[in-house]
Motif scaffolding. Sequence first.
Motif, PDB file in Angstrom:
ATOM      1  N   ALA A 229       0.871  -1.129  -0.064  1.00  0.00           N
ATOM      2  CA  ALA A 229      -0.059  -0.023  -0.012  1.00  0.00           C
ATOM      3  C   ALA A 229       0.874   1.283  -0.044  1.00  0.00           C
ATOM      4  O   ALA A 229       0.560   2.267  -0.787  1.00  0.00           O
ATOM      5  CB  ALA A 229      -0.844  -0.075   1.156  1.00  0.00           C
ATOM      6  N   ILE A 230       1.683   1.262   0.902  1.00  0.00           N
ATOM      7  CA  ILE A 230       2.794   2.413   0.681  1.00  0.00           C
ATOM      8  C   ILE A 230       3.418   2.571  -0.663  1.00  0.00           C
ATOM      9  O   ILE A 230       3.581   3.591  -1.103  1.00  0.00           O
ATOM     10  CB  ILE A 230       3.740   2.562   2.040  1.00  0.00           C
ATOM     11  CG1 ILE A 230       4.498   3.715   2.288  1.00  0.00           C
ATOM     12  CG2 ILE A 230       4.671   1.483   1.850  1.00  0.00           C
ATOM     13  CD1 ILE A 230       3.327   5.013   2.391  1.00  0.00           C
ATOM     14  N   GLY A 231       3.685   1.530  -1.006  1.00  0.00           N
ATOM     15  CA  GLY A 231       4.487   1.841  -2.574  1.00  0.00           C
ATOM     16  C   GLY A 231       3.366   2.192  -3.437  1.00  0.00           C
ATOM     17  O   GLY A 231       3.550   3.290  -4.479  1.00  0.00           O
TER      18      GLY A 231
ATOM     19  N   SER B 165       9.017  -1.943   7.273  1.00  0.00           N
ATOM     20  CA  SER B 165       7.816  -1.468   6.706  1.00  0.00           C
ATOM     21  C   SER B 165       7.444  -0.218   7.428  1.00  0.00           C
ATOM     22  O   SER B 165       6.956   0.607   6.980  1.00  0.00           O
ATOM     23  CB  SER B 165       6.667  -2.629   6.927  1.00  0.00           C
ATOM     24  OG  SER B 165       6.254  -2.610   8.172  1.00  0.00           O
ATOM     25  N   ILE B 166       7.587  -0.161   8.847  1.00  0.00           N
ATOM     26  CA  ILE B 166       7.158   1.039   9.368  1.00  0.00           C
ATOM     27  C   ILE B 166       8.097   2.461   9.248  1.00  0.00           C
ATOM     28  O   ILE B 166       7.852   3.424   9.056  1.00  0.00           O
ATOM     29  CB  ILE B 166       7.161   0.804  11.110  1.00  0.00           C
ATOM     30  CG1 ILE B 166       6.137  -0.274  11.569  1.00  0.00           C
ATOM     31  CG2 ILE B 166       7.033   2.347  11.860  1.00  0.00           C
ATOM     32  CD1 ILE B 166       6.240  -0.689  12.921  1.00  0.00           C
TER      33      ILE B 166
ATOM     34  N   ALA C   2       7.558   5.981   7.600  1.00  0.00           N
ATOM     35  CA  ALA C   2       8.184   7.266   8.107  1.00  0.00           C
ATOM     36  C   ALA C   2       8.822   8.077   7.245  1.00  0.00           C
ATOM     37  O   ALA C   2       8.827   9.303   6.770  1.00  0.00           O
ATOM     38  CB  ALA C   2       8.718   7.060   9.372  1.00  0.00           C
ATOM     39  N   GLY C   3       9.605   7.352   6.371  1.00  0.00           N
ATOM     40  CA  GLY C   3      10.496   7.781   5.348  1.00  0.00           C
ATOM     41  C   GLY C   3       9.650   8.481   4.207  1.00  0.00           C
ATOM     42  O   GLY C   3      10.004   9.530   3.765  1.00  0.00           O
TER      43      GLY C   3
ATOM     44  N   VAL D 210      -2.134   4.925   6.059  1.00  0.00           N
ATOM     45  CA  VAL D 210      -1.921   3.654   5.359  1.00  0.00           C
ATOM     46  C   VAL D 210      -1.495   2.806   6.573  1.00  0.00           C
ATOM     47  O   VAL D 210      -2.108   1.572   6.662  1.00  0.00           O
ATOM     48  CB  VAL D 210      -0.916   3.735   4.410  1.00  0.00           C
ATOM     49  CG1 VAL D 210      -0.297   2.426   3.876  1.00  0.00           C
ATOM     50  CG2 VAL D 210      -1.494   4.323   3.125  1.00  0.00           C
ATOM     51  N   LEU D 211      -0.701   3.255   7.483  1.00  0.00           N
ATOM     52  CA  LEU D 211      -0.429   2.271   8.541  1.00  0.00           C
ATOM     53  C   LEU D 211      -1.714   1.596   9.506  1.00  0.00           C
ATOM     54  O   LEU D 211      -1.881   0.546   9.569  1.00  0.00           O
ATOM     55  CB  LEU D 211       0.810   2.872   9.352  1.00  0.00           C
ATOM     56  CG  LEU D 211       1.263   2.290  10.690  1.00  0.00           C
ATOM     57  CD1 LEU D 211       2.061   1.145  10.196  1.00  0.00           C
ATOM     58  CD2 LEU D 211       1.682   2.854  11.741  1.00  0.00           C
TER      59      LEU D 211
END
Length: 310
Positions: free
Chosen positions: A26-28, A150-151, A155-156, A243-244
């Motif tokens: 999802a973050i991608g 993943s976390i 954050a990045g 997303v998290l």
Amino acid sequence: MDLSAINPVILIASLMVAATPILLAAIGELVVEKAGVLNLGVEGMMITGAICGFAIAVETGSPMIGFIAAAIGGALLSLIFAFLTQYLLSNQVATGLALTLFGLGLSSLLGQSYVGIKPPATNQINIPVLSDLPVLGPILFGHDIMVYISILIIAGVWALLKYSRIGLVLRAVGENHDAAHALGYKVIRIRILAIMFGGACAGLGGAYLSLVRVPQWTEGMTAGAGWIALAIVVFASWKPWRVLLGAYLFGGVTVLQLNLQAAGLAIPVEYLSMSPYLITILVLVIMSADRSRAALNAPASLGRVFHASS
């Protein structure tokens, strides 16, 4: 039904593991969509990453090399999508669906000789003193390295989008690619890099499934995780920390339904198994009710074709 058999500490720790593959994918995809591209091939990139990571981990005996190979495999597959949509200007929705079908078929072919094989174990990180803490120890300090990575990626990405010039340019391309192009930004190059990042993250998510979550190779083992990742991006309103939250919500429902099955809840197993997907759909319906809010959060150029001469 014996609810006392459900340990809340183990439940919370398990949901973090269950959420990690979807969180990575999802973050991608969020970064891809922030650049104005809609890639529906997440499922295909995840399953390709799953077999690439599994095969390389088995052959080398190193799960970490497997994860690196999975990221490369997902990124390479995403390049097909990037070439077709950014250079040949093909329809993004149709191309993404084709990418998913291609990934499912390719992984099935590559994985034929790996059925029934056990991958090398991915070790958990035990932090002295912290891992032994009651309650907090098992929940926060007893996971494998990919949970923490993943976390860190979340954050990045949040910091990159909010505070860096690169993030500003990426968002500008997603909001108005014509204006970004007029200012001299390389729209196609930026989008290709975003697509490759999304593919690498999806590949990592797939490898986490085959190496950690369900340590074995099974054809079609992503079982819709890529589609859930796409839904979570919308649920999160294109914001990294949401997303998290969305991934952990889905992971929590998934783990809870498994625990309720084990506790002997008098509901057919089929209904419990489909509950995470039903709840995801319900959340999306609620989020979509306020259409003006959804439109404000979505990148303005999302899914629109960019032509350098325009």
